[in-house]
Design a protein around this motif. Structure first.
Motif, PDB file in Angstrom:
ATOM      1  N   ASP A 112      16.428  17.859   8.703  1.00 26.54           N
ATOM      2  CA  ASP A 112      17.467  18.527   9.487  1.00 26.54           C
ATOM      3  C   ASP A 112      18.856  17.996   9.150  1.00 26.54           C
ATOM      4  N   VAL A 113      18.963  16.673   8.962  1.00 27.35           N
ATOM      5  CA  VAL A 113      20.270  16.090   8.616  1.00 27.35           C
ATOM      6  C   VAL A 113      20.782  16.707   7.312  1.00 27.35           C
ATOM      7  N   ALA A 114      19.903  16.777   6.299  1.00 29.94           N
ATOM      8  CA  ALA A 114      20.345  17.240   4.971  1.00 29.94           C
ATOM      9  C   ALA A 114      20.541  18.759   4.918  1.00 29.94           C
ATOM     10  N   VAL A 115      19.852  19.494   5.806  1.00 30.93           N
ATOM     11  CA  VAL A 115      20.091  20.944   5.892  1.00 30.93           C
ATOM     12  C   VAL A 115      21.453  21.176   6.550  1.00 30.93           C
ATOM     13  N   ARG A 116      21.705  20.452   7.637  1.00 35.37           N
ATOM     14  CA  ARG A 116      22.943  20.692   8.402  1.00 35.37           C
ATOM     15  C   ARG A 116      24.191  20.190   7.681  1.00 35.37           C
ATOM     16  N   ASP A 117      24.042  19.133   6.841  1.00 39.31           N
ATOM     17  CA  ASP A 117      25.259  18.690   6.130  1.00 39.31           C
ATOM     18  C   ASP A 117      25.432  19.446   4.800  1.00 39.31           C
ATOM     19  N   GLY A 118      24.551  20.417   4.540  1.00 41.30           N
ATOM     20  CA  GLY A 118      24.752  21.320   3.404  1.00 41.30           C
ATOM     21  C   GLY A 118      24.173  20.830   2.084  1.00 41.30           C
ATOM     22  N   ARG A 119      23.516  19.648   2.096  1.00 38.54           N
ATOM     23  CA  ARG A 119      22.927  19.183   0.838  1.00 38.54           C
ATOM     24  C   ARG A 119      21.767  20.074   0.423  1.00 38.54           C
ATOM     25  N   ILE A 120      20.887  20.389   1.344  1.00 34.78           N
ATOM     26  CA  ILE A 120      19.735  21.246   1.030  1.00 34.78           C
ATOM     27  C   ILE A 120      20.157  22.705   1.158  1.00 34.78           C
ATOM     28  N   GLN A 121      19.925  23.443   0.084  1.00 39.27           N
ATOM     29  CA  GLN A 121      20.355  24.842   0.020  1.00 39.27           C
ATOM     30  C   GLN A 121      19.143  25.765  -0.143  1.00 39.27           C
ATOM     31  N   PRO A 122      19.241  27.018   0.326  1.00 41.58           N
ATOM     32  CA  PRO A 122      18.133  27.964   0.166  1.00 41.58           C
ATOM     33  C   PRO A 122      17.698  28.067  -1.300  1.00 41.58           C
ATOM     34  N   GLY A 123      16.401  28.125  -1.511  1.00 38.89           N
ATOM     35  CA  GLY A 123      15.856  28.278  -2.863  1.00 38.89           C
ATOM     36  C   GLY A 123      15.524  26.953  -3.539  1.00 38.89           C
ATOM     37  N   GLN A 124      15.984  25.842  -2.961  1.00 42.41           N
ATOM     38  CA  GLN A 124      15.725  24.541  -3.605  1.00 42.41           C
ATOM     39  C   GLN A 124      14.292  24.074  -3.366  1.00 42.41           C
ATOM     40  N   LEU A 125      13.829  23.214  -4.314  1.00 41.68           N
ATOM     41  CA  LEU A 125      12.463  22.685  -4.229  1.00 41.68           C
ATOM     42  C   LEU A 125      12.494  21.306  -3.563  1.00 41.68           C
ATOM     43  N   LEU A 126      11.737  21.180  -2.454  1.00 44.21           N
ATOM     44  CA  LEU A 126      11.728  19.936  -1.681  1.00 44.21           C
ATOM     45  C   LEU A 126      10.328  19.332  -1.689  1.00 44.21           C
ATOM     46  N   LEU A 127      10.276  18.015  -1.748  1.00 47.55           N
ATOM     47  CA  LEU A 127       8.996  17.333  -1.549  1.00 47.55           C
ATOM     48  C   LEU A 127       9.144  16.397  -0.357  1.00 47.55           C
ATOM     49  N   MET A 128       8.365  16.685   0.698  1.00 46.30           N
ATOM     50  CA  MET A 128       8.326  15.776   1.850  1.00 46.30           C
ATOM     51  C   MET A 128       7.068  14.948   1.700  1.00 46.30           C
ATOM     52  N   GLU A 129       7.158  13.667   2.041  1.00 44.05           N
ATOM     53  CA  GLU A 129       5.952  12.847   1.934  1.00 44.05           C
ATOM     54  C   GLU A 129       6.012  11.737   2.968  1.00 44.05           C
ATOM     55  N   ALA A 130       4.827  11.309   3.407  1.00 41.46           N
ATOM     56  CA  ALA A 130       4.785  10.286   4.460  1.00 41.46           C
ATOM     57  C   ALA A 130       3.495   9.486   4.384  1.00 41.46           C
ATOM     58  N   PHE A 131       3.522   8.322   4.998  1.00 43.47           N
ATOM     59  CA  PHE A 131       2.323   7.500   5.145  1.00 43.47           C
ATOM     60  C   PHE A 131       2.376   6.877   6.536  1.00 43.47           C
ATOM     61  N   TRP A 189       0.827  -1.195   0.000  1.00 47.00           N
ATOM     62  CA  TRP A 189       0.000   0.000   0.000  1.00 47.00           C
ATOM     63  C   TRP A 189       0.874   1.263   0.000  1.00 47.00           C
ATOM     64  N   ALA A 190       1.960   1.215   0.790  1.00 47.55           N
ATOM     65  CA  ALA A 190       2.846   2.390   0.899  1.00 47.55           C
ATOM     66  C   ALA A 190       3.512   2.694  -0.447  1.00 47.55           C
ATOM     67  N   VAL A 191       4.019   1.674  -1.114  1.00 47.94           N
ATOM     68  CA  VAL A 191       4.716   1.881  -2.389  1.00 47.94           C
ATOM     69  C   VAL A 191       3.769   2.529  -3.394  1.00 47.94           C
ATOM     70  N   ASN A 192       2.568   1.993  -3.453  1.00 52.79           N
ATOM     71  CA  ASN A 192       1.570   2.489  -4.395  1.00 52.79           C
ATOM     72  C   ASN A 192       1.185   3.949  -4.092  1.00 52.79           C
ATOM     73  N   THR A 193       0.900   4.203  -2.834  1.00 55.64           N
ATOM     74  CA  THR A 193       0.365   5.515  -2.444  1.00 55.64           C
ATOM     75  C   THR A 193       1.415   6.616  -2.501  1.00 55.64           C
ATOM     76  N   LEU A 194       2.637   6.302  -2.094  1.00 55.00           N
ATOM     77  CA  LEU A 194       3.668   7.350  -2.042  1.00 55.00           C
ATOM     78  C   LEU A 194       4.040   7.839  -3.436  1.00 55.00           C
ATOM     79  N   GLY A 195       4.083   6.911  -4.395  1.00 57.80           N
ATOM     80  CA  GLY A 195       4.354   7.327  -5.775  1.00 57.80           C
ATOM     81  C   GLY A 195       3.254   8.255  -6.270  1.00 57.80           C
TER      82      GLY A 195
END
Ligand code: ACO
Length: 323
Positions: free
Chosen positions: A291-310, A221-227
């Motif tokens: 938070d991990v990806a912001v603090r290690d510098g991967r995520i930068q201001p202005g970037q487009l992020l998609l958060m998703e959960a089930f 169900w998760a695989v189907n719905t998250l896509g």
């Protein structure tokens, strides 16, 4: 028009670590099985003296610090949690007192299991857009280990404890572009804790406070719905899959994450993955990964992020964010 923007992120993991090898001594399992089926190597677990609010407080203080925001400037607190310190008052009330936020602002917990943080972000965004709130503390915090049956190998290897937080502030610039929240109660018994204080004591499972899960069905169900929700969110807001800089999915199982990335034709280099070190921390998983990806510098201001959960309910949701 007022928008809400993420001004700071924070995360906290309890010190105690439980490795797959530790679990081998507790149930019939193996490091190889857990890694191959889930991608998890270790998870953090609260000590006997720590509570969900302790984790939330640490994550909140980190987020406030990054945002350069004093606690008294906060005028809304929402904590997404399935494992509150008490039945009432809310964990958010306890945190409000700990942070000495004495401005009588609204505070509450919300319960959408692993989708909780995305739900909380969507709610806080509405408060900010309608002008009633300027700065919100939005937290996902869990001591999920407390509701695990440590003799059930089908669930005990999956979960961990932790907290993640963001400070959301009113802004002229677009930050939270949209949130899409869903639920379907018909599936509630595939993943649930049967007991609760309101259930008739005569119900045979009223006192069962452990997680029960039909793992295989939840997986499909998760695989189907998250896509689907990822595609729905991008399309509804006029973005192409290739516009996305980062996917920050719920960290339940690396195979679910890989399947979602494949559906989005997104290379794994653009997916934030923390499940190997955190396990599934339920409502904390998305903000911790952020938070991990912001603090290690991967995520930068202005970037487009998609958060998703089930999660249990079932609930599912997404947040499209210009960081
Ligand atoms: N170690 C060794 N063997 C195990 C373990 C374990 N920890 N757990 C189960 N097995 C066994 C099973 O008993 C079964 O044995 P059998 O064939 O002899 O009956 C075999 O492994 C295969 O079991 P499956 O359940 O088919 O294994 P699967 O590949 O589906 O992996 C898993 C199980 C990891 C639980 C997977 O189904 C999954 O990740 N599901 C999604 C779970 C999830 O994401 N839940 C959280 C949702 S979010 C929230 O709201 C909390």
């Amino acid at each position: 028009m007022t928008h809400s923007k993420i001004l700071g992120t924070g995360g906290y993991l309890p010190e105690k670590v439980l490795t797959n090898h530790d679990l081998e001594a507790m149930v019939e399992t193996s490091d190889a099985w857990i890694q191959e089926r889930t991608g998890i190597r270790k998870r953090h677990i609260v000590s006997d003296t720590e509570s969900t609010c302790d984790l939330a407080e640490q994550a909140a203080r980190c987020a406030l610090d990054m945002a350069g925001c004093r606690p008294e400037e906060i005028d809304l607190i929402i904590i997404a949690t399935t494992t509150p310190d008490q039945i009432f008052p809310s964990t958010a009330s306890i945190l409000q007192q700990r942070l000495r936020i004495h401005n009588a602002c609204p505070v509450f917990d919300i319960q959408a299991v692993c989708t909780g943080f995305v739900y909380a972000l969507g709610i806080a965004d509405q408060f900010i857009r309608n002008g009633s709130v300027k700065r919100a503390l939005v937290i996902g915090a869990e001591s999920f280990s407390r509701i695990i049956d440590w003799t059930d190998r089908g669930t005990c290897v999956l979960f961990g404890d932790g907290a993640g937080a963001v400070v959301l502030g009113a802004s002229d610039e677009q930050g939270i572009i949209a949130t899409h929240l869903h639920a379907d109660g018909r599936y509630r018994t595939l993943l649930h804790v049967p007991g609760g204080p309101g259930k008739a004591p005569a119900d045979h499972d009223a006192w069962d406070h452990h997680v029960h899960m039909k793992g295989n069905e939840v997986f499909k169900w998760a695989v189907n719905t998250l896509g689907k929700i990822a595609e729905e969110t991008l399309e509804a807001n006029g973005f192409a899959k290739s516009d996305l800089d980062w996917l920050i999915p719920h960290q339940a199982n690396v195979r679910i994450i890989q399947a979602t990335a494949r559906k989005l034709k997104l290379p794994m280099e653009r997916v934030v993955v923390t499940v190997q070190d955190h396990g599934n921390t339920s409502a904390a998983s998305v903000p911790l990964a952020l938070d991990v990806a912001v603090r290690d510098g991967r995520i930068q201001p202005g970037q487009l992020l998609l958060m998703e959960a089930f999660g249990g309910g079932f609930t599912w949701g997404s947040a499209l964010v210009r960081f």
